[in-house]
Motif scaffolding. Structure first.
Motif, PDB file in Angstrom:
ATOM      1  N   VAL A 168      -8.620   0.745   3.886  1.00 14.24           N
ATOM      2  CA  VAL A 168      -8.958  -0.530   3.482  1.00 14.24           C
ATOM      3  C   VAL A 168      -8.326  -1.719   2.302  1.00 14.24           C
ATOM      4  O   VAL A 168      -7.504  -1.177   1.900  1.00 14.24           O
ATOM      5  CB  VAL A 168     -10.430  -0.071   2.066  1.00 14.24           C
ATOM      6  N   SER A 169      -8.767  -2.897   2.436  1.00 13.52           N
ATOM      7  CA  SER A 169      -8.346  -3.836   1.674  1.00 13.52           C
ATOM      8  C   SER A 169      -9.073  -3.772   0.656  1.00 13.52           C
ATOM      9  O   SER A 169     -10.093  -3.574   0.396  1.00 13.52           O
ATOM     10  CB  SER A 169      -8.330  -5.087   2.701  1.00 13.52           C
ATOM     11  N   LEU A 170      -8.169  -3.496  -0.341  1.00 18.80           N
ATOM     12  CA  LEU A 170      -9.002  -3.785  -1.777  1.00 18.80           C
ATOM     13  C   LEU A 170      -8.490  -5.484  -2.063  1.00 18.80           C
ATOM     14  O   LEU A 170      -9.555  -5.219  -3.356  1.00 18.80           O
ATOM     15  CB  LEU A 170      -8.370  -2.360  -2.617  1.00 18.80           C
ATOM     16  N   PHE A 171      -7.432  -5.963  -1.971  1.00 18.14           N
ATOM     17  CA  PHE A 171      -7.629  -7.328  -2.119  1.00 18.14           C
ATOM     18  C   PHE A 171      -7.126  -8.007  -1.223  1.00 18.14           C
ATOM     19  O   PHE A 171      -5.618  -7.269  -0.983  1.00 18.14           O
ATOM     20  CB  PHE A 171      -7.392  -7.488  -3.201  1.00 18.14           C
ATOM     21  N   THR A 172      -7.003  -8.991  -1.087  1.00 20.32           N
ATOM     22  CA  THR A 172      -6.517 -10.641  -0.091  1.00 20.32           C
ATOM     23  C   THR A 172      -7.150 -11.780  -0.460  1.00 20.32           C
ATOM     24  O   THR A 172      -7.971 -11.951  -0.730  1.00 20.32           O
ATOM     25  CB  THR A 172      -7.813  -9.874   1.079  1.00 20.32           C
TER      26      THR A 172
ATOM     27  N   CYS B   8      -2.255  -8.773   0.564  1.00 22.60           N
ATOM     28  CA  CYS B   8      -3.311  -7.655   1.325  1.00 22.60           C
ATOM     29  C   CYS B   8      -2.822  -6.280   0.463  1.00 22.60           C
ATOM     30  O   CYS B   8      -1.277  -6.118   0.540  1.00 22.60           O
ATOM     31  CB  CYS B   8      -3.486  -7.385   2.064  1.00 22.60           C
ATOM     32  N   LEU B   9      -3.758  -5.745  -0.031  1.00 25.55           N
ATOM     33  CA  LEU B   9      -3.784  -5.041  -0.978  1.00 25.55           C
ATOM     34  C   LEU B   9      -4.044  -3.768  -0.003  1.00 25.55           C
ATOM     35  O   LEU B   9      -5.945  -3.316  -0.102  1.00 25.55           O
ATOM     36  CB  LEU B   9      -4.058  -4.421  -2.141  1.00 25.55           C
TER      37      LEU B   9
ATOM     38  N   LYS C 284      -5.102   0.448   0.584  1.00 23.47           N
ATOM     39  CA  LYS C 284      -5.217   1.475   0.127  1.00 23.47           C
ATOM     40  C   LYS C 284      -6.007   2.357   1.521  1.00 23.47           C
ATOM     41  O   LYS C 284      -7.406   2.187   1.817  1.00 23.47           O
ATOM     42  CB  LYS C 284      -5.844   2.281  -0.986  1.00 23.47           C
TER      43      LYS C 284
ATOM     44  N   LYS D  84      -5.383  -0.806  -9.255  1.00 22.88           N
ATOM     45  CA  LYS D  84      -5.979  -0.633  -7.542  1.00 22.88           C
ATOM     46  C   LYS D  84      -6.142   1.377  -7.666  1.00 22.88           C
ATOM     47  O   LYS D  84      -7.121   1.494  -6.714  1.00 22.88           O
ATOM     48  CB  LYS D  84      -5.736  -2.395  -7.254  1.00 22.88           C
ATOM     49  N   VAL D  85      -4.777   0.749  -7.275  1.00 27.85           N
ATOM     50  CA  VAL D  85      -5.234   2.862  -5.803  1.00 27.85           C
ATOM     51  C   VAL D  85      -5.124   3.643  -6.861  1.00 27.85           C
ATOM     52  O   VAL D  85      -5.169   4.472  -6.239  1.00 27.85           O
ATOM     53  CB  VAL D  85      -3.676   2.282  -5.109  1.00 27.85           C
TER      54      VAL D  85
ATOM     55  N   GLY E 183       0.786  -1.555   0.142  1.00 29.45           N
ATOM     56  CA  GLY E 183       0.073   0.375  -0.122  1.00 29.45           C
ATOM     57  C   GLY E 183       1.120   1.440   0.253  1.00 29.45           C
ATOM     58  O   GLY E 183       1.992   1.438   0.317  1.00 29.45           O
TER      59      GLY E 183
END
Lengths: 412, 299
Positions: free
Chosen positions: B207-211, B201-202, B204, B293-294, B35
């Protein structure tokens, strides 16, 4: 070894080997030795020629015998004309000439100089002339020499009787003088130790926080353990420094000049009461603990080590105030100012020993002051411990107040 | 399951640092937390390390609350480097090892091994303050796992290391994994995450955008990155079906496809039944996915 003692050992061994720590002990030894041996040092380095004074007695009385030459002043009694003697003063043969004559049955003296006399020389000549003046007037009364001597040497024997049973027994002047001297030494030591170790603990916590090594430490030990280890380690360093200082200084006094200064130290200790020494030690140690707690807390607030001197300024000011109040009481230790500051925990360590040593004080007052100090140490410890947990990983900019606000904001 | 973060939130008075975060890490796995700055990575680490409390949610280690476990099983390398400047390399490693519950005599072998492995033999007795930044970083890194922790947290371990030392670190991390250490780490350098992580885990802004697994993340985007070396002009390529975007490189084009199914028809067009030097259909790199994503800003 427990984690607590590992942290204590790490702090202690690192600091005790530091050059600055050893150097500061040497500095104390040099300063204290210089004060104690000042008269010898002065004599060895700045040996003055005695003051040359010509004394011309124009009265019939035998005054010359009263003026004895010593290391400081050498009297001569020329018989030349006044003008000739004054010329010799101008030429520098004499530092001063004193013309003594009778003025309505009293003695009058005129001191003629070309270069002004120092304050001390002037004071010493004046007191000798005053004494001669008294003797001269007594002689006018046609008393025998013994009678005259008796009047002049008369001294009222004064003893103190304290009717307040709560209060300690009255102190003699000797005891009070020793008390003032020892109180000043205790006050000075408390002040300088407090400043040294306040600075040490604040800088140490600040540098660990600034270098982020604290994060690693706190990942394995609780903040309270770390806080206690810092206090203990620095306190042990303080004890080491005090102990080493006393040992080195004591040995120096014992072996230099056939132990003449050691006798002075023993005499002073004999004049002091056990109570004074006990209180002085307890106040010394508790005041150091109090300032260590404040120092650790202030160190935990800053974000980098460069800010630590700014952070410790409020605590330094408290110490300086205490020291100045102590200085104000050197000549009159009974003022209201002294009384008030002897109960304020941040200054009582410096001021209360002066009251105990140099004034007739009830046993209640030091006890109360000590209880206030102990209460403050305990209270501040609990508050600091809770605050330290929150401040030690919070990084913020601004002054101390701003930093405290930030800590409260992000941790509540 | 070894570490389990369940709906964890960290809320301050005026902002939320971590919002309803959940993920799990299995034993012996390398997990990446990625992140931007301020995404909540360090806050998450600090909550796992019990340096900060969670506002909501729980963090468990082997079914036990993380606050109740023996902290000696943890190893931690913070983002900003810190060691004791006046301590020697060797005594520093012993100190941190002992602080983590190891006996000094049990540390000799480990200290010798890692000092040699990280090529610090000649610096063994040197004070940390005299070392170069890279060497200080190596010392701190060794200090974080000298006690052979079960769970190691590395916050930006690669930043500031040169390529040779990066490889040393990468291999050390893989060696620790082989020994069964569970590793959680954050990095700005996506190539390292891509090479090392099994799962990630991504984050931003908390908040997690992907896990999930890296492969699953890549599959979400499909094989839409096509690199070709051809003499055909950019204009002609742009007109082909399924081509979203074309980047012109030194001697090649990088096409972004709408879907990997268009690849076959593009291959037929470009090769025209003849030999072709380069035609490569790939998943997007983690770096590209991250930027997508971000929102394309700097990592």
């Amino acid at each position: 070894m427990s984690k607590f003692w590992l942290l204590v050992k790490q702090l202690y061994t690192q600091k005790v080997k530091a050059k600055s720590f050893i150097f500061s002990i040497l500095l104390y030894v040099v300063v204290i030795s210089a004060v104690m041996f000042w008269s010898d040092i002065k004599e060895a380095l700045f040996k003055d020629e005695p003051l040359q004074v010509a004394l011309v007695n124009e009265t019939d009385a035998d005054i010359e015998s009263l003026f004895k030459s010593d290391n400081d002043v050498e009297f001569t009694f020329p018989t030349e004309e006044i003008a000739a003697i004054e010329k010799q003063v101008v030429d520098g043969d004499y530092d001063a000439a004193i013309f003594i004559k009778d003025q309505e049955k009293s003695l009058a003296a005129e001191i003629a100089t070309y270069e002004p006399l120092t304050f001390n020389d002037q004071l010493s000549l004046s007191s000798q002339l005053q004494y001669a003046g008294k003797l001269y007037e007594v002689q006018q009364l046609n008393l025998s020499a013994e009678q005259a001597e008796k009047i002049l040497q008369s001294e009222t024997v004064i003893s103190m009787k304290n009717l307040n049973e709560q209060s300690s027994t009255g102190k003699s002047e000797d005891e009070k003088a020793a008390g003032i001297g020892a109180s000043f030494l205790v006050g000075f030591l408390i002040y300088s130790f407090v400043m040294t170790f306040l600075s040490m603990i604040t800088t140490d916590v600040a540098s660990e926080k600034g270098s982020r090594v604290l994060e690693v430490l706190l990942a394995s030990v609780k903040p309270s353990t770390h806080f206690l280890a810092k206090l203990t380690g620095t306190f042990l360093l303080a004890l080491t420094q005090i102990g080493t200082l006393l040992l080195v200084q004591g040995l120096l006094f014992m072996f230099i000049d056939n132990g003449s200064k050691w006798d002075v130290v023993l005499d002073t200790i004999n004049e002091l009461s056990v109570g004074f020494i006990g209180y002085a030690v307890v106040f010394l140690l508790l005041t150091i603990v109090l300032y260590l707690i404040i120092g650790a807390l202030l160190g935990s607030l800053v974000s980098k080590v460069e800010e630590s001197s700014q952070a410790m300024m409020p605590a330094m000011m408290l110490g300086i105030i205490g020291f100045y109040v102590l200085l104000s009481g050197m000549y009159s230790p009974d003022t209201l100012l002294i009384k008030i500051f002897s109960f304020i925990p941040f200054t009582s360590g410096m001021v209360m020993p002066l009251r105990i040593g140099a004034t007739d004080i009830s046993s209640f007052a030091p006890m109360l002051s000590l209880l206030i100090l102990i209460g403050t140490v305990v209270l501040l410890f609990l508050i600091s411990l809770s605050f330290y947990k929150r401040s030690v990983l919070t990084y913020s900019s601004g002054g101390i107040i701003q930093k405290i606000k930030t800590v409260l904001k992000v941790t509540t | 399951m070894t570490l389990s973060i369940n709906q964890v939130t960290k809320r301050y008075q005026d902002f939320v640092a971590v919002d309803n975060l959940s993920f799990t890490i299995e034993k012996g796995e390398i997990f990446g937390l990625i992140g931007q700055n301020g995404a909540g990575k360090t806050t998450t680490f600090r909550m796992i390390l019990d340096l900060q409390e969670t506002t909501e949610g729980t963090i468990m280690w082997n079914e036990k609350h993380i606050n109740s476990i023996n902290r000696d099983i943890l190893g931690y390398l913070p983002e900003e480097r810190g060691i004791f400047p006046a301590m020697t390399v060797e005594s520093q490693l012993y100190f941190f090892g002992e602080l983590r519950g190891k006996l000094r005599k049990d540390l000799h072998k480990e200290v010798d091994y890692w000092i040699e492995r990280f090529e610090l033999e000649d610096k063994r007795k040197a004070k940390a303050e005299t070392l170069s930044k890279g060497n200080q970083q190596k010392v701190q890194l060794i200090a974080s796992f000298i006690h052979q922790p079960e769970f190691l947290i590395l916050d930006e371990p690669f930043s500031g290391l040169d390529p040779v030392n990066k490889d040393l670190l990468k291999n050390a991390i893989l060696e620790l994994k082989e020994k069964g250490t569970t590793i959680l780490f954050s990095s700005h350098q996506m190539d390292n995450v891509e090479e090392l992580c099994d799962h990630l885990c991504l984050l931003k802004r908390g908040v997690s955008l992907f896990t999930g697994s890296l492969l699953d993340l890549k599959k979400q985007y499909g094989k839409t990155k096509l690199t070709i070396r051809t003499d055909i002009s950019k204009e002609k390529l742009e007109k082909l079906d399924g081509v979203k975007d074309i980047q012109v490189g030194k001697d090649q084009y990088t096409l972004t496809l709408e879907d990997e199914t268009y690849a076959q028809s593009i291959f037929d067009f470009v090769s025209d039944g003849k030999y072709i030097e380069k035609f490569s259909l790939d998943y997007l790199t983690l770096d590209e996915i991250f930027k997508d994503k971000v929102g394309g800003t700097n990592v």
